[in-house]
Design an enzyme around this catalytic site. Structure first.
Site, PDB file in Angstrom:
ATOM      1  CB  SER A 116     -49.884 -64.601 -70.676  1.00  0.00           C
ATOM      2  OG  SER A 116     -49.545 -65.416 -71.595  1.00  0.00           O
ATOM      3  CB  SER A 148     -46.012 -66.085 -71.118  1.00  0.00           C
ATOM      4  OG  SER A 148     -46.670 -64.698 -70.897  1.00  0.00           O
ATOM      5  CE  LYS A 171     -45.060 -62.192 -68.531  1.00  0.00           C
ATOM      6  NZ  LYS A 171     -46.320 -62.375 -69.270  1.00  0.00           N
TER       7      LYS A 171
END
Length: 496
Positions: free
Chosen positions: A174, A150, A75
């Site tokens: 998330s 996210s 990420k």
């Protein structure tokens, strides 16, 4: 090759059925062919293949780490030397970190090969991956739908088999919510279990990194490398390392019946997680999963988490307050976006931040600044912290009568891209089942357990499993038992 688990891929490497370079090339080709998903924001084949060659050399010498040669996507909130580290923001669009985040460094030390950096909601603020400066990510199961956020780029990458594993972060859901929406497995460890050093901060008392992969067994392998004390992170907990795979495939009770592997397990079902607002198709999938657990020997126990409904207002006071402080460093002076034209220093600050931050980030900075301002700090921020402690106490009361808590990870399946963009409150409400877990600092995970109905028949449903502090190994055992009895986690989107 892309249908194999991490354990299977490592066995293939050890048996010389493929090399780390060949494995990396395989996934790089898949990433290139799936650009339309927009799951990745930065791929550098040269860097990836150099790491793969090093892994092959280590394997040949017998000096390889436990995850040597296995590919992973990171990420883009974890700073990574040699790669851009953007946090999904124009503010950091060209930022190159001089060091690796601890999570990245530990996985690299275990021998993993970085495939690239995945798309995300800007500064991890969002539930749909529509807030990224680099465009929205499409859900591989239904490209009209969001992949969650996210960590939407990571969930989409794993679901589409563009990577066998990915890192994510979870501030209010998330990891768990995108894992649910994309039909993959993801775990948020106990707060402080995984180092935040080198993780671009959103809300420091909530942010926690964790793995996303096809299965609980794969997540356990990854967590073995990721977790551990880090003196460079002041919130890291000094605790002995443990093997998160140690309970996999074993009965809950020592010497138990293999036909009822979870006999003795008490599963708490909060009434607040099954009330109004839960979609019928999600409820049906969760109910079916719970029946599977009963056939495995578990007992269902009613529990109550009475302050669940307060988790949204509490979270949206505390998280924006911490975000407004953390993001004050991005001013166009030291690093990050700087406006091209400005009259003076103050004008440079204003224009750089106005141009560099997106609408959702600006909204949360404004809210955070307001609740911390003179005259409102006591009424909002301190009050929210008091309720946060009560929420944590509610969980401890529930755990007196159960071993794990289960329920939906989200009240609905993934929604259409653009469906909630004009109503941020509706987006916030989608996190109702995950926020309280983060506020309490507890570990939580999502495992695939079915699909929606009707028009949503291609959109996955995730079962949330919540454990007490440091119970990750037991949670992974519970998830693994379910995955040994079902095949939801190995199903793939059409065309994969």
């Amino acid at each position: 090759m892309h249908a194999k688990s991490l354990t299977e891929l490592r066995a293939a490497l050890d048996a010389k059925e493929c090399s780390a370079v060949e494995l990396a090339q395989h996934y790089l080709k898949r990433i290139d062919a799936a650009r339309d998903l927009n799951a990745f924001v930065h791929v550098d084949a040269e860097l990836t293949l150099a790491q793969a060659k090093a892994a092959d050399a280590a394997l040949a010498k017998g000096e390889a780490g436990p995850l040597a040669g296995l590919p992973i996507a990171h990420k883009d909130v974890f700073v990574t030397r040699g790669w851009r580290s953007t946090a999904g923001s124009k503010m950091l669009a060209n930022y190159a970190s001089p060091f690796d985040a601890t999570v990245v460094a530990r996985l690299s030390a275990a021998g993993m090969v970085t495939l690239g950096k995945t798309n995300m909601d800007e500064f991890a603020m969002g539930s749909s991956n529509e807030n990224s400066a680099f465009g929205p990510v499409k859900n591989p199961w239904d490209t009209n739908a969001v992949p969650g956020g996210s960590s939407g780029g990571s969930s989409a990458a794993v679901a589409a088999r563009l990577a066998p594993a990915a890192t994510g972060t979870d501030t209010g859901g998330s990891i768990r919510q995108p894992a649910s929406f994309a039909g993959v497995t993801g775990i948020k460890p106990t707060y402080g279990r995984v180092s935040r050093y080198g993780m671009i901060a959103f809300a420091s008392s909530l942010d926690q990194g964790g793995p996303m992969a096809r299965s609980a067994a794969d997540c356990a392998l990854l967590l073995n490398a990721m977790a551990g004390f880090d003196e460079r992170d002041s919130t890291s907990l000094e605790r002995a390392d443990e093997d998160y795979t140690r309970h996999l495939g074993k009965t809950w009770a020592a010497g138990g019946d293999a036909g009822k592997p979870l006999a003795g397990l008490r599963i708490g079902l909060p009434a607040e997680y099954f009330g109004a607002g839960l979609a019928d198709d999600v409820r049906a999938a969760i109910d079916a999963a719970l029946k599977t657990y009963e056939t495995l020997g578990a007992t269902l126990v009613p529990v109550s988490l009475p302050k669940t409904e307060l988790s949204i207002p509490v979270y949206y006071v505390i998280a924006p307050a911490e975000a407004s402080s953390n993001l004050s460093r991005f001013d166009g002076v030291r690093y990050g976006h700087r406006a091209a034209e400005y009259r003076d220093l103050l004008d440079m600050y204003k224009k750089s931040r106005a141009e560099g931050f997106g609408p959702e980030v600006k909204r949360r900075i404004l809210v955070g600044t307001y609740v911390l301002s003179h005259g409102y700090y006591d009424a909002y921020y301190l009050q929210a912290q008091k309720i946060r402690r009560i929420i944590a106490q509610d969980f401890q009361e529930a755990f007196k009568s159960c071993d794990v808590i289960m329920g939906p990870a989200s009240p609905t399946v993934a929604w259409d891209i653009g469906a909630k963009g004009d109503d941020p409150v509706q987006m916030y409400l989608a996190d109702i089942y995950t926020l309280s877990v983060s506020l309490a600092g507890l570990p939580g995970m999502s495992v695939p357990c079915g699909f929606g109905a009707g028009a949503n028949a291609k959109r996955p449903v995730g079962l949330q499993i919540i454990g007490n502090y440091f119970d990750e190994a037991r949670m992974l055992q519970v998830a693994d038992a379910f995955q040994r009895a079902t095949d939801w986690h190995v199903q793939e989107p059409a065309g994969v």
